[in-house]
Design a protein around this motif. Sequence first.
Motif, mmCIF file in Angstrom:
data_model
loop_
_atom_site.group_PDB
_atom_site.id
_atom_site.type_symbol
_atom_site.label_atom_id
_atom_site.label_comp_id
_atom_site.label_asym_id
_atom_site.label_seq_id
_atom_site.Cartn_x
_atom_site.Cartn_y
_atom_site.Cartn_z
ATOM 1 N N MET A 84 -0.617 12.258 15.545
ATOM 2 C CA MET A 84 0.659 11.968 14.998
ATOM 3 C C MET A 84 0.809 12.466 13.340
ATOM 4 S SD MET A 84 3.072 11.059 17.241
ATOM 5 C CE MET A 84 3.999 9.974 18.129
ATOM 6 N N ALA A 85 1.611 13.222 12.981
ATOM 7 C CA ALA A 85 1.829 13.525 11.836
ATOM 8 C C ALA A 85 2.895 12.365 10.973
ATOM 9 C CB ALA A 85 2.523 14.934 11.326
ATOM 10 N N LEU A 86 2.761 11.912 10.272
ATOM 11 C CA LEU A 86 3.286 10.777 9.550
ATOM 12 C C LEU A 86 4.041 10.961 8.217
ATOM 13 C CD1 LEU A 86 0.579 7.896 10.041
ATOM 14 C CD2 LEU A 86 2.411 8.354 11.684
ATOM 15 N N ALA A 87 5.202 10.494 8.115
ATOM 16 C CA ALA A 87 5.730 10.414 6.768
ATOM 17 C C ALA A 87 6.577 9.306 6.610
ATOM 18 C CB ALA A 87 6.759 11.818 6.870
ATOM 19 N N GLU A 89 5.547 19.984 9.198
ATOM 20 C CA GLU A 89 6.764 20.688 8.693
ATOM 21 C C GLU A 89 8.108 20.455 9.428
ATOM 22 O OE1 GLU A 89 5.703 25.110 10.195
ATOM 23 O OE2 GLU A 89 4.421 25.415 8.335
ATOM 24 N N ARG A 90 7.974 19.725 10.775
ATOM 25 C CA ARG A 90 9.055 19.263 11.296
ATOM 26 C C ARG A 90 9.532 17.876 10.496
ATOM 27 N NH1 ARG A 90 6.224 19.540 16.508
ATOM 28 N NH2 ARG A 90 6.464 17.082 16.607
ATOM 29 N N LEU A 91 8.674 17.136 9.953
ATOM 30 C CA LEU A 91 8.795 16.053 9.260
ATOM 31 C C LEU A 91 9.451 16.483 7.956
ATOM 32 C CD1 LEU A 91 5.868 13.670 10.207
ATOM 33 C CD2 LEU A 91 8.237 13.719 11.169
ATOM 34 N N ASN A 92 8.957 17.644 7.452
ATOM 35 C CA ASN A 92 9.334 17.852 5.949
ATOM 36 C C ASN A 92 10.748 18.261 5.964
ATOM 37 O OD1 ASN A 92 7.910 17.360 3.960
ATOM 38 N ND2 ASN A 92 6.548 19.164 3.789
ATOM 39 N N ALA A 93 11.438 18.800 7.168
ATOM 40 C CA ALA A 93 12.832 19.120 7.437
ATOM 41 C C ALA A 93 13.866 18.098 7.318
ATOM 42 C CB ALA A 93 12.687 19.971 8.483
ATOM 43 N N ILE A 94 13.212 16.882 7.424
ATOM 44 C CA ILE A 94 14.147 15.662 7.317
ATOM 45 C C ILE A 94 14.149 15.264 5.671
ATOM 46 C CG2 ILE A 94 14.461 13.242 7.854
ATOM 47 C CD1 ILE A 94 12.746 14.240 10.614
ATOM 48 N N THR A 95 15.382 14.836 5.305
ATOM 49 C CA THR A 95 15.527 14.338 3.847
ATOM 50 C C THR A 95 15.922 12.897 3.673
ATOM 51 O OG1 THR A 95 17.844 15.042 3.821
ATOM 52 C CG2 THR A 95 16.382 16.711 3.101
ATOM 53 N N ARG A 125 0.675 -1.291 -0.041
ATOM 54 C CA ARG A 125 -0.011 -0.006 0.096
ATOM 55 C C ARG A 125 0.898 1.051 0.116
ATOM 56 N NH1 ARG A 125 -3.063 -2.910 3.835
ATOM 57 N NH2 ARG A 125 -2.249 -1.630 5.703
ATOM 58 N N LEU A 126 1.913 1.115 0.851
ATOM 59 C CA LEU A 126 2.941 2.209 0.761
ATOM 60 C C LEU A 126 3.484 2.568 -0.649
ATOM 61 C CD1 LEU A 126 4.269 2.079 4.468
ATOM 62 C CD2 LEU A 126 2.803 3.687 3.561
ATOM 63 N N GLU A 127 3.899 1.322 -1.204
ATOM 64 C CA GLU A 127 4.521 1.501 -2.468
ATOM 65 C C GLU A 127 3.865 2.222 -3.643
ATOM 66 O OE1 GLU A 127 7.708 -1.782 -4.166
ATOM 67 O OE2 GLU A 127 5.352 -2.459 -4.133
ATOM 68 N N GLN A 128 2.288 1.888 -3.331
ATOM 69 C CA GLN A 128 1.494 2.680 -4.131
ATOM 70 C C GLN A 128 1.443 4.257 -4.077
ATOM 71 O OE1 GLN A 128 -1.963 0.698 -3.784
ATOM 72 N NE2 GLN A 128 -1.055 -1.468 -5.065
ATOM 73 N N ARG A 129 1.555 4.576 -2.700
ATOM 74 C CA ARG A 129 1.619 5.820 -2.341
ATOM 75 C C ARG A 129 2.570 6.772 -2.047
ATOM 76 N NH1 ARG A 129 -2.643 5.568 2.892
ATOM 77 N NH2 ARG A 129 -4.549 6.225 1.404
ATOM 78 N N THR A 130 3.737 6.001 -2.211
ATOM 79 C CA THR A 130 5.037 7.032 -1.922
ATOM 80 C C THR A 130 6.045 6.786 -3.100
ATOM 81 O OG1 THR A 130 5.905 5.186 -0.461
ATOM 82 C CG2 THR A 130 4.650 6.752 0.544
ATOM 83 N N ALA A 131 6.941 7.722 -2.985
ATOM 84 C CA ALA A 131 8.071 7.513 -3.956
ATOM 85 C C ALA A 131 9.413 6.643 -3.290
ATOM 86 C CB ALA A 131 8.691 8.921 -4.509
ATOM 87 N N LEU A 132 10.266 6.298 -4.128
ATOM 88 C CA LEU A 132 11.296 5.467 -3.510
ATOM 89 C C LEU A 132 12.627 6.412 -2.956
ATOM 90 C CD1 LEU A 132 12.523 2.587 -3.168
ATOM 91 C CD2 LEU A 132 13.516 2.674 -5.370
ATOM 92 N N ALA A 133 13.082 6.549 -1.955
ATOM 93 C CA ALA A 133 14.181 7.135 -1.398
ATOM 94 C C ALA A 133 13.811 8.694 -1.416
ATOM 95 C CB ALA A 133 15.322 7.000 -2.149
ATOM 96 N N SER A 134 12.504 9.187 -1.094
ATOM 97 C CA SER A 134 11.964 10.126 -1.069
ATOM 98 C C SER A 134 11.150 10.364 0.193
ATOM 99 C CB SER A 134 11.482 10.889 -2.381
ATOM 100 O OG SER A 134 10.957 12.026 -2.096
ATOM 101 N N LEU A 135 11.249 11.750 1.096
ATOM 102 C CA LEU A 135 10.122 11.648 2.123
ATOM 103 C C LEU A 135 8.730 11.973 1.661
ATOM 104 C CD1 LEU A 135 10.250 11.557 5.186
ATOM 105 C CD2 LEU A 135 10.197 13.882 4.868
ATOM 106 N N SER A 136 7.861 11.276 1.915
ATOM 107 C CA SER A 136 6.507 11.362 1.392
ATOM 108 C C SER A 136 5.460 11.620 2.650
ATOM 109 C CB SER A 136 5.903 10.406 0.819
ATOM 110 O OG SER A 136 6.646 9.942 -0.591
ATOM 111 N N PHE A 177 11.264 0.615 4.866
ATOM 112 C CA PHE A 177 10.790 1.897 4.968
ATOM 113 C C PHE A 177 11.297 2.409 6.110
ATOM 114 C CE2 PHE A 177 6.951 -0.558 6.004
ATOM 115 C CZ PHE A 177 6.813 -0.004 7.437
ATOM 116 N N VAL A 178 11.279 3.828 6.082
ATOM 117 C CA VAL A 178 11.584 4.556 7.232
ATOM 118 C C VAL A 178 10.189 5.112 7.683
ATOM 119 C CG1 VAL A 178 12.708 6.504 8.571
ATOM 120 C CG2 VAL A 178 13.921 5.029 6.666
ATOM 121 N N LEU A 179 9.634 4.994 8.978
ATOM 122 C CA LEU A 179 8.294 5.535 9.506
ATOM 123 C C LEU A 179 8.826 6.919 10.259
ATOM 124 C CD1 LEU A 179 5.230 6.136 9.682
ATOM 125 C CD2 LEU A 179 5.665 4.074 11.461
#
Length: 192
Positions: A73-76, A178-184, A43-54, A160-162
């Motif tokens: 909780m905000a999730l990435a 925004e805190r999660l978006n600051a992580i690459t 399910r995550l594979e269909q929603r997220t890109a490889l090696a990129s924070l989503s 995956f990294v959660l």
Amino acid sequence: MTLAERVLRFIPWLMGVLFLAGLVHLTSILVMPRLAPHTAFLRLEQRTALASLSLLEPISAQNIIAPFEDPAMALAICRFDLTQGPLHVRGRFETGQLTLLSLHDRFGEVFHSMSERSAIRGGIDLVILTPAQLAMLEAYDKEDELPSELRVSAHSPRGFVLLRAFAPQAGDLIRAQERLNAITCTTDQIGR
């Protein structure tokens, strides 16, 4: 033959059947996640890109990514395939703001986890590698210097990294995202 003798002769058979049934039940429970056709990783594979924070949508009754997730909780997610190279996770953690990071294989099993409290000088510099990549990277290390990043060996090349950031109030969810978006998350090459 008396009734007591018949019961006594039957008990070992009953014990054997119960033991076998318990063994089959336990085995099926442990094997089921590996045989399930519609896993969380797919399910995550269909929603997220490889090696990129989503960033994932906020959890609601209609939008459940995984069971038992906290709507506060905000999730990435950052999916990885270590056959492409090691995954490098970098970012800053705000002190006192609960941020959790866990590394999972493709079956969802956690093989490493940490929180903002384990960040060094408020930051995270984490490299996820296969054991062979770790050995190769260590060959490039200078003998008298410690590595600047935390290196974690994954037992599976895909996973995956959660990342989770706590939002105590409903209005804090954007700040947590925004805190999660600051992580690459990036795929690196060894030796660069």
